[in-house]
Design an enzyme around this catalytic site. Structure first.
Site, PDB file in Angstrom:
ATOM      1  N   ARG A   6      -0.604  23.113 -12.307  1.00 12.65           N
ATOM      2  CA  ARG A   6       0.771  22.334 -13.218  1.00 12.65           C
ATOM      3  C   ARG A   6      -0.388  21.654 -14.795  1.00 12.65           C
ATOM      4  O   ARG A   6       0.771  21.220 -15.327  1.00 12.65           O
ATOM      5  CB  ARG A   6       0.472  20.750 -12.419  1.00 12.65           C
ATOM      6  CG  ARG A   6       1.700  19.811 -12.221  1.00 12.65           C
ATOM      7  CD  ARG A   6       1.236  18.600 -10.916  1.00 12.65           C
ATOM      8  NE  ARG A   6       2.684  17.794 -12.051  1.00 12.65           N
ATOM      9  CZ  ARG A   6       2.754  17.122 -11.077  1.00 12.65           C
ATOM     10  NH1 ARG A   6       2.513  16.837  -9.589  1.00 12.65           N
ATOM     11  NH2 ARG A   6       3.613  15.797 -11.550  1.00 12.65           N
ATOM     12  N   HIS A  18       9.619  10.345 -26.639  1.00 16.86           N
ATOM     13  CA  HIS A  18       8.379  11.030 -25.864  1.00 16.86           C
ATOM     14  C   HIS A  18       9.109  12.576 -26.372  1.00 16.86           C
ATOM     15  O   HIS A  18       8.488  13.420 -26.940  1.00 16.86           O
ATOM     16  CB  HIS A  18       8.500  11.193 -24.233  1.00 16.86           C
ATOM     17  CG  HIS A  18       8.285  11.714 -23.726  1.00 16.86           C
ATOM     18  ND1 HIS A  18       6.778  11.791 -23.573  1.00 16.86           N
ATOM     19  CD2 HIS A  18       8.081  13.130 -22.750  1.00 16.86           C
ATOM     20  CE1 HIS A  18       5.817  12.931 -23.171  1.00 16.86           C
ATOM     21  NE2 HIS A  18       6.980  13.232 -22.473  1.00 16.86           N
ATOM     22  N   ARG A  77       0.540  -1.371   0.657  1.00 15.12           N
ATOM     23  CA  ARG A  77      -0.025   0.261  -0.335  1.00 15.12           C
ATOM     24  C   ARG A  77       1.070   1.413   0.346  1.00 15.12           C
ATOM     25  O   ARG A  77       0.433   2.381   0.406  1.00 15.12           O
ATOM     26  CB  ARG A  77      -1.013  -0.430   1.331  1.00 15.12           C
ATOM     27  CG  ARG A  77      -1.768  -0.680   1.029  1.00 15.12           C
ATOM     28  CD  ARG A  77      -3.577  -0.434   1.693  1.00 15.12           C
ATOM     29  NE  ARG A  77      -4.029  -1.194   1.296  1.00 15.12           N
ATOM     30  CZ  ARG A  77      -4.482  -2.413   2.425  1.00 15.12           C
ATOM     31  NH1 ARG A  77      -4.016  -2.751   3.799  1.00 15.12           N
ATOM     32  NH2 ARG A  77      -5.474  -3.768   2.028  1.00 15.12           N
ATOM     33  N   LYS A 112       9.370  23.555 -11.625  1.00 13.66           N
ATOM     34  CA  LYS A 112       8.394  22.530 -11.672  1.00 13.66           C
ATOM     35  C   LYS A 112       8.268  22.015  -9.772  1.00 13.66           C
ATOM     36  O   LYS A 112       7.289  21.854  -9.645  1.00 13.66           O
ATOM     37  CB  LYS A 112       8.683  21.302 -12.592  1.00 13.66           C
ATOM     38  CG  LYS A 112       8.087  19.922 -12.354  1.00 13.66           C
ATOM     39  CD  LYS A 112       8.335  18.750 -12.761  1.00 13.66           C
ATOM     40  CE  LYS A 112       6.914  17.830 -12.731  1.00 13.66           C
ATOM     41  NZ  LYS A 112       6.898  17.019 -14.003  1.00 13.66           N
ATOM     42  N   ASN A 144       2.401  20.620 -19.322  1.00 15.81           N
ATOM     43  CA  ASN A 144       2.036  19.776 -20.162  1.00 15.81           C
ATOM     44  C   ASN A 144       1.539  20.273 -21.239  1.00 15.81           C
ATOM     45  O   ASN A 144       1.115  20.286 -22.536  1.00 15.81           O
ATOM     46  CB  ASN A 144       0.697  19.508 -20.013  1.00 15.81           C
ATOM     47  CG  ASN A 144      -0.124  18.347 -19.026  1.00 15.81           C
ATOM     48  OD1 ASN A 144       1.341  17.574 -18.592  1.00 15.81           O
ATOM     49  ND2 ASN A 144      -0.627  17.847 -18.620  1.00 15.81           N
ATOM     50  N   HIS A 197       1.447  13.542 -27.161  1.00 21.06           N
ATOM     51  CA  HIS A 197       1.212  11.909 -26.452  1.00 21.06           C
ATOM     52  C   HIS A 197       0.962  11.381 -28.015  1.00 21.06           C
ATOM     53  O   HIS A 197       0.027   9.880 -28.184  1.00 21.06           O
ATOM     54  CB  HIS A 197      -0.096  11.644 -25.345  1.00 21.06           C
ATOM     55  CG  HIS A 197       0.793  12.830 -24.116  1.00 21.06           C
ATOM     56  ND1 HIS A 197       0.323  12.413 -22.898  1.00 21.06           N
ATOM     57  CD2 HIS A 197       1.690  12.186 -23.374  1.00 21.06           C
ATOM     58  CE1 HIS A 197       0.827  12.833 -21.980  1.00 21.06           C
ATOM     59  NE2 HIS A 197       2.695  12.675 -21.919  1.00 21.06           N
ATOM     60  N   HIS A 216       1.770  18.502 -24.883  1.00 16.37           N
ATOM     61  CA  HIS A 216       1.972  17.352 -24.589  1.00 16.37           C
ATOM     62  C   HIS A 216       0.338  16.685 -25.257  1.00 16.37           C
ATOM     63  O   HIS A 216       0.726  15.296 -25.453  1.00 16.37           O
ATOM     64  CB  HIS A 216       1.668  17.069 -23.387  1.00 16.37           C
ATOM     65  CG  HIS A 216       3.091  17.214 -22.521  1.00 16.37           C
ATOM     66  ND1 HIS A 216       3.930  17.979 -22.553  1.00 16.37           N
ATOM     67  CD2 HIS A 216       3.712  15.909 -21.854  1.00 16.37           C
ATOM     68  CE1 HIS A 216       5.694  17.573 -22.710  1.00 16.37           C
ATOM     69  NE2 HIS A 216       5.233  16.699 -22.106  1.00 16.37           N
ATOM     70  N   GLU A 231      11.985  18.791 -22.717  1.00 23.94           N
ATOM     71  CA  GLU A 231      11.416  19.367 -21.876  1.00 23.94           C
ATOM     72  C   GLU A 231      11.927  20.435 -21.233  1.00 23.94           C
ATOM     73  O   GLU A 231      11.375  20.880 -20.457  1.00 23.94           O
ATOM     74  CB  GLU A 231      11.377  18.582 -20.962  1.00 23.94           C
ATOM     75  CG  GLU A 231      10.761  16.959 -21.201  1.00 23.94           C
ATOM     76  CD  GLU A 231       9.231  16.834 -21.593  1.00 23.94           C
ATOM     77  OE1 GLU A 231       8.358  18.279 -21.130  1.00 23.94           O
ATOM     78  OE2 GLU A 231       8.384  15.825 -21.375  1.00 23.94           O
ATOM     79  N   LYS A 261       3.940  12.145 -10.480  1.00 17.48           N
ATOM     80  CA  LYS A 261       3.579  11.169 -11.449  1.00 17.48           C
ATOM     81  C   LYS A 261       4.095   9.786 -11.821  1.00 17.48           C
ATOM     82  O   LYS A 261       4.800   9.653 -12.192  1.00 17.48           O
ATOM     83  CB  LYS A 261       3.112  12.403 -12.765  1.00 17.48           C
ATOM     84  CG  LYS A 261       2.607  13.367 -12.464  1.00 17.48           C
ATOM     85  CD  LYS A 261       1.979  14.031 -13.724  1.00 17.48           C
ATOM     86  CE  LYS A 261       0.686  15.097 -13.559  1.00 17.48           C
ATOM     87  NZ  LYS A 261       0.780  15.882 -14.939  1.00 17.48           N
ATOM     88  N   GLU A 315      -2.389  18.247  -9.690  1.00 20.38           N
ATOM     89  CA  GLU A 315      -2.932  18.771 -11.237  1.00 20.38           C
ATOM     90  C   GLU A 315      -5.056  19.355 -11.205  1.00 20.38           C
ATOM     91  O   GLU A 315      -5.648  18.863 -11.914  1.00 20.38           O
ATOM     92  CB  GLU A 315      -2.855  18.261 -12.150  1.00 20.38           C
ATOM     93  CG  GLU A 315      -2.408  18.845 -13.647  1.00 20.38           C
ATOM     94  CD  GLU A 315      -2.095  17.814 -14.699  1.00 20.38           C
ATOM     95  OE1 GLU A 315      -0.768  17.471 -14.155  1.00 20.38           O
ATOM     96  OE2 GLU A 315      -2.775  18.099 -15.648  1.00 20.38           O
TER      97      GLU A 315
END
Ligand code: NAD
Ligand code: GLY
Length: 359
Positions: free
Chosen positions: A239, A263, A118, A224, A243, A250, A246, A182, A140, A234
């Site tokens: 936040r 990427h 957990r 960041k 992106n 993606h 992105h 990035e 993330k 987010e």
């Protein structure tokens, strides 16, 4: 250099220095005394850094798990293999998992740490530029699904990030430039100062001048960190600025089955698309266009393996987790260093943008 991400009980330090890997075991032992560890890395890094990893393993008395290399292995199956390893290693809830690698290893290992017993702590040791400036910070974590990228995962902050730019010495030029995309992205969202910094120091960073690159990484991570502190999950829209490019990226990655386009390469195409969309929808004032275009011209677009079909790219966008209530979300430039989230872009405008960028 040190940056602290202030998230109350989930706060952590990011240490940035050339050569830090040689002090790694001392750093983690003093940060986490009387703790058991496990290392997860991939086949490429395991081979390149065999001696280093063996010395960490013996100094920390910890087992090593090696996953196959590549975005195509960022899957539930590989994540499951990491969990099998952690369970077989007899770790407990106080153990820490060390993710040594690029964004793929970091995302998957973080996700395994978030679910093992957990949730246990993990340490990010990024070895690519992309992971140094972006994926190792912010929590993330996750894996890809046949439907799309990073669709399965969790927010799980690392407890320590150790950035040693020495790892970049072995990185291929292609992966270096992919990661640099990035860093370059922060010029569009990180304020005027970051825009000017990237504008002035782009050539030095691409030439891997150590001091400038360290400063670029430090600035990127600081931006960041401040964003994550204010909008960890987010939810406020802040936040979402990270992106930038992105939504396009993606879908481009998905279009090429996560195989032939990296990427960061897709992000670079996405940055150009976002700028074109900004022009088309007038978020960028015409007076700033030449400054933006001068900056963008410094990052030549990587070749794509085949022609892109704008209609298909648009279709993939609807599978992205950035879609909210069926609406696509784009981050669009406004002034140099600043951008905003936009949800009122029509399909016609998306297609017009894609047709401009992929004629
Ligand atoms: P990657 O992890 O696949 O690494 C790129 C290549 O470089 C791999 O072949 C790897 O084995 C190799 N490599 C790594 N370190 C090396 C070194 N020091 N020397 C030589 N080779 C080395 O890819 P990446 O570009 O680091 O990361 C991309 C991933 O990160 C994507 O899955 C993306 O979704 C994810 N990502 C996550 C976040 C986040 O916030 N979690 C942010 C951005 C990107
Ligand atoms: N890479 C985007 C984020 O961390 O939010």
């Amino acid at each position: 250099m040190k940056i602290t991400v202030n998230l109350k009980e989930r706060s952590y330090d990011i240490n940035i220095e050339h050569g830090l890997r040689f002090r790694f075991t001392d750093l983690v032992k003093s940060a986490f005394p009387d703790t058991s560890f496990a290392i997860v890395t991939n086949t490429t890094i395991a081979e390149l850094y065999k001696e280093l990893i063996n010395s960490w393993s013996s100094e920390l008395d910890c087992p090593i798990h090696v996953v196959p290399d590549g975005e195509v292995y960022k899957t539930i199956e590989t994540w499951n293999g990491i969990l099998d390893f952690l369970l077989d290693s007899g770790l407990d809830r106080s153990s820490k998992v060390i993710a040594l690698g690029g964004g793929v290893v970091g995302d998957m290992t973080g996700f395994a740490a978030s679910t093992f017993l957990r949730g246990v702590g993990f340490i990010q040791v990024p070895t690519t530029l992309l992971a140094m400036v972006d994926s190792s910070v912010g929590g993330k974590t996750g894996v890809d699904h046949a439907t799309g990228k990073n669709l399965i995962g969790a927010f799980h902050q690392p407890e320590l990030v150790i950035i040693d730019t020495g790892f970049l010495d072995t990185l291929s030029d292609r992966d270096f430039l992919s990661g640099y995309a990035e860093l370059f992205k922060y010029a569009l969202i990180g304020g005027r100062d970051m825009f000017d910094f990237v504008y002035a120091n782009h050539d030095a960073m691409v030439a891997k001048e150590r001091d400038k690159l360290l400063e670029g990484i430090y600035r990127s991570v600081s931006i960041k960190a401040r964003v994550v502190e204010q909008d960890e999950h987010e939810t406020s829209g802040l936040r979402a600025l990270l992106n930038f490019g992105h939504t396009f990226a993606h879908s481009i990655e998905k279009y090429f089955n996560f195989e032939s386009v990296l990427h960061g390469e897709a992000v670079l195409w996405g940055i150009h698309c976002a700028y074109e969309m900004g022009k088309l929808t007038d978020t960028v004032s015409s007076g700033d266009c030449s400054l933006f275009e001068e900056l963008l011209s410094r990052m030549p677009l990587p070749k794509l393996p085949q022609k892109v079909d704008p209609g298909k790219i648009l279709g993939f966008m609807y599978k992205d987790k950035k879609v909210l209530s069926g609406k696509l979300r784009f981050v669009l430039p406004t002034d140099p260093g600043f951008s905003k989230v936009s949800t009122d872009i029509s399909e016609k405008q998306v297609l017009a943008t894609l047709e401009r960028v992929f004629p």
